[in-house]
Scaffold this motif. Sequence first.
Motif, PDB file in Angstrom:
ATOM      1  N   ASP A  55      38.217  25.742  37.988  1.00 49.83           N
ATOM      2  CA  ASP A  55      38.144  27.038  38.741  1.00 49.83           C
ATOM      3  C   ASP A  55      37.019  27.300  39.467  1.00 49.83           C
ATOM      4  OD1 ASP A  55      38.024  29.855  39.013  1.00 49.83           O
ATOM      5  OD2 ASP A  55      38.924  30.223  36.975  1.00 49.83           O
ATOM      6  N   THR A  56      37.370  27.142  40.820  1.00 49.13           N
ATOM      7  CA  THR A  56      36.280  27.014  41.880  1.00 49.13           C
ATOM      8  C   THR A  56      35.529  28.549  41.960  1.00 49.13           C
ATOM      9  OG1 THR A  56      37.836  28.123  43.567  1.00 49.13           O
ATOM     10  CG2 THR A  56      37.799  25.942  43.212  1.00 49.13           C
ATOM     11  N   HIS A  57      36.163  29.614  41.446  1.00 45.33           N
ATOM     12  CA  HIS A  57      35.294  30.813  41.338  1.00 45.33           C
ATOM     13  C   HIS A  57      34.428  30.967  40.262  1.00 45.33           C
ATOM     14  CE1 HIS A  57      34.892  34.981  42.605  1.00 45.33           C
ATOM     15  NE2 HIS A  57      35.152  35.366  41.452  1.00 45.33           N
ATOM     16  N   VAL A  58      34.525  30.314  39.144  1.00 47.73           N
ATOM     17  CA  VAL A  58      33.601  29.928  38.156  1.00 47.73           C
ATOM     18  C   VAL A  58      32.464  29.395  38.666  1.00 47.73           C
ATOM     19  CG1 VAL A  58      33.161  29.219  35.860  1.00 47.73           C
ATOM     20  CG2 VAL A  58      35.292  30.508  36.173  1.00 47.73           C
ATOM     21  N   VAL A  59      32.869  28.287  39.369  1.00 43.73           N
ATOM     22  CA  VAL A  59      31.602  27.723  39.946  1.00 43.73           C
ATOM     23  C   VAL A  59      30.702  28.400  40.720  1.00 43.73           C
ATOM     24  CG1 VAL A  59      31.170  25.475  41.432  1.00 43.73           C
ATOM     25  CG2 VAL A  59      32.896  25.369  39.785  1.00 43.73           C
ATOM     26  N   TYR A  60      31.556  29.136  41.630  1.00 40.58           N
ATOM     27  CA  TYR A  60      30.715  30.035  42.615  1.00 40.58           C
ATOM     28  C   TYR A  60      30.124  30.937  41.823  1.00 40.58           C
ATOM     29  CZ  TYR A  60      29.967  33.515  46.010  1.00 40.58           C
ATOM     30  OH  TYR A  60      29.353  34.581  46.977  1.00 40.58           O
ATOM     31  N   GLU A  61      30.752  31.644  40.863  1.00 40.92           N
ATOM     32  CA  GLU A  61      29.937  32.784  40.089  1.00 40.92           C
ATOM     33  C   GLU A  61      28.537  32.223  39.337  1.00 40.92           C
ATOM     34  OE1 GLU A  61      33.239  34.234  37.720  1.00 40.92           O
ATOM     35  OE2 GLU A  61      33.361  35.926  38.831  1.00 40.92           O
ATOM     36  N   MET A 193      33.464  34.359  34.559  1.00 42.55           N
ATOM     37  CA  MET A 193      32.363  33.256  34.081  1.00 42.55           C
ATOM     38  C   MET A 193      32.206  34.022  32.454  1.00 42.55           C
ATOM     39  SD  MET A 193      28.826  32.170  35.099  1.00 42.55           S
ATOM     40  CE  MET A 193      27.925  33.781  35.190  1.00 42.55           C
ATOM     41  N   ALA A 194      32.190  35.278  32.327  1.00 46.53           N
ATOM     42  CA  ALA A 194      31.873  35.899  30.999  1.00 46.53           C
ATOM     43  C   ALA A 194      32.948  35.549  29.910  1.00 46.53           C
ATOM     44  CB  ALA A 194      31.894  37.345  31.035  1.00 46.53           C
ATOM     45  N   ARG A 195      34.175  35.586  30.625  1.00 47.07           N
ATOM     46  CA  ARG A 195      35.300  35.163  29.642  1.00 47.07           C
ATOM     47  C   ARG A 195      35.126  33.483  29.343  1.00 47.07           C
ATOM     48  NH1 ARG A 195      38.916  36.317  32.915  1.00 47.07           N
ATOM     49  NH2 ARG A 195      39.611  34.206  33.804  1.00 47.07           N
ATOM     50  N   LYS A 196      34.811  32.794  30.143  1.00 51.14           N
ATOM     51  CA  LYS A 196      34.768  31.435  29.719  1.00 51.14           C
ATOM     52  C   LYS A 196      33.589  31.140  28.891  1.00 51.14           C
ATOM     53  CE  LYS A 196      36.484  28.590  33.493  1.00 51.14           C
ATOM     54  NZ  LYS A 196      37.711  27.896  32.832  1.00 51.14           N
ATOM     55  N   LEU A 197      32.416  31.938  28.942  1.00 47.74           N
ATOM     56  CA  LEU A 197      31.583  31.743  27.992  1.00 47.74           C
ATOM     57  C   LEU A 197      31.665  32.316  26.568  1.00 47.74           C
ATOM     58  CD1 LEU A 197      28.311  32.956  30.585  1.00 47.74           C
ATOM     59  CD2 LEU A 197      28.545  30.776  29.075  1.00 47.74           C
ATOM     60  N   ARG A 198      32.438  33.478  26.661  1.00 45.96           N
ATOM     61  CA  ARG A 198      32.743  34.039  25.536  1.00 45.96           C
ATOM     62  C   ARG A 198      33.941  33.298  24.442  1.00 45.96           C
ATOM     63  NH1 ARG A 198      32.096  40.317  27.571  1.00 45.96           N
ATOM     64  NH2 ARG A 198      29.856  40.351  27.102  1.00 45.96           N
ATOM     65  N   ARG A 199      34.814  32.859  25.207  1.00 46.77           N
ATOM     66  CA  ARG A 199      36.075  32.351  24.453  1.00 46.77           C
ATOM     67  C   ARG A 199      36.028  30.975  24.419  1.00 46.77           C
ATOM     68  NH1 ARG A 199      40.697  35.971  27.660  1.00 46.77           N
ATOM     69  NH2 ARG A 199      39.789  38.011  26.992  1.00 46.77           N
ATOM     70  N   GLY A 200      35.299  30.399  25.409  1.00 48.55           N
ATOM     71  CA  GLY A 200      35.058  28.768  25.211  1.00 48.55           C
ATOM     72  C   GLY A 200      36.378  28.133  26.098  1.00 48.55           C
ATOM     73  N   VAL A 201      37.109  28.940  27.052  1.00 46.80           N
ATOM     74  CA  VAL A 201      38.407  28.657  27.254  1.00 46.80           C
ATOM     75  C   VAL A 201      38.585  27.097  27.822  1.00 46.80           C
ATOM     76  CG1 VAL A 201      40.288  28.925  29.038  1.00 46.80           C
ATOM     77  CG2 VAL A 201      39.159  30.930  27.657  1.00 46.80           C
ATOM     78  N   ARG A 202      39.470  26.408  27.228  1.00 45.83           N
ATOM     79  CA  ARG A 202      39.654  24.891  27.935  1.00 45.83           C
ATOM     80  C   ARG A 202      41.217  24.746  27.861  1.00 45.83           C
ATOM     81  NH1 ARG A 202      35.497  21.331  27.902  1.00 45.83           N
ATOM     82  NH2 ARG A 202      33.583  22.208  26.927  1.00 45.83           N
ATOM     83  N   ARG A 203      41.468  24.578  29.216  1.00 47.20           N
ATOM     84  CA  ARG A 203      43.125  24.448  29.165  1.00 47.20           C
ATOM     85  C   ARG A 203      43.258  22.898  29.591  1.00 47.20           C
ATOM     86  NH1 ARG A 203      42.378  29.496  31.704  1.00 47.20           N
ATOM     87  NH2 ARG A 203      43.618  31.243  30.518  1.00 47.20           N
ATOM     88  N   SER A 204      44.491  22.305  29.133  1.00 51.78           N
ATOM     89  CA  SER A 204      44.996  21.299  29.692  1.00 51.78           C
ATOM     90  C   SER A 204      46.214  21.257  29.717  1.00 51.78           C
ATOM     91  CB  SER A 204      44.787  20.342  28.338  1.00 51.78           C
ATOM     92  OG  SER A 204      45.123  18.766  28.637  1.00 51.78           O
ATOM     93  N   VAL A 205      46.642  21.191  31.109  1.00 50.35           N
ATOM     94  CA  VAL A 205      47.773  21.732  31.590  1.00 50.35           C
ATOM     95  C   VAL A 205      48.274  20.339  32.255  1.00 50.35           C
ATOM     96  CG1 VAL A 205      49.407  23.207  32.920  1.00 50.35           C
ATOM     97  CG2 VAL A 205      47.132  24.025  31.791  1.00 50.35           C
TER      98      VAL A 205
END
Length: 309
Positions: A55-61, A193-205
């Motif tokens: 997620d390039t936006h997370v890297v930027y954020e 970024m807040a969502r990734k930190l709180r949920r620890g989202v890891r998608r394998s698609v």
Amino acid sequence: MGERVMAEDDNQNAPPGRSSQPLMKTLHAEHAHMSMVMQVFKEQLGAIECGEVVDTHVVYEVMDYMVTWPDRFHHPREDLIYARVAEIDPGALGDVDTLQRDHDNTAQVGRQLLKLIENWRLGEAAGSEVVTRGREYISHIYEHMNVEEKLIFPKVEATLTPRDWFELSEDDQLQGVSDSVFGPQVQREFRNMARKLRRGVRRSVERGTMVEWIGLDAFMESFEVVSIAYDSARSTAETHMRDALNDAFGYFRKAPLSAPVRCAANNTRLTFRLLGDIAEISLETLDDLSRVNQARKDRMRLLSREARR
């Protein structure tokens, strides 16, 4: 330097220091927050290095967070506290000067890294360069925080008196700032970024379904943007209503005869302010939707680049 109190492999939920001073508790907590953000950054850099779609936006954020919050609020607050220590203990002047110069240098490096990430998102910089410079930045942030936690913070607490802390607490620049990622009111620009930190989202698609998932994720993100805008508008309207009622009670309590006229004028003023706030929320929402669409395009471009390899 002795045992490290923060390290890249430390548990990201490790508790902050046990200082009794509110300002020191704030600094410890902010270090814990920054450590969590650096952990997200580390994971994203590892994904880039492995050729995964990120997620390039997370890297930027991540870097936007660092240059927007720690560099603008956390480090300046530390500088003010350190300066008070140097006034009391001239022997600490050298360490304080070194730390303050490092704060300035870190801010400059952070801005340069943010620019590099922007170029990378546009396809104008290599992911390998983002990985190398990003890891250098992470290492330096941890090293700097370790020095402060192990050496400087104990010196601060041993030097400053209750009177010093009271005077520092009166400084406007040392007032608490709502943290955009970890505070109760998550600021819109750090939502991903807040969502990734709180949920620890890891998608394998699977690659074959990635395009469909990217479109679905963009749709869900857009829906979230609109939902947040609605909540913000409703909260703003409720706040203005409470202000109007509180002001009205005050007017009737102090001057009942002139209260109706004053209420009418005040309600008009608050209405115009509300309209301005709603307009600002609307513009921010449009900007957010544009950023979601840009992130979707970035991810599609990275996916196409990976497919050509």
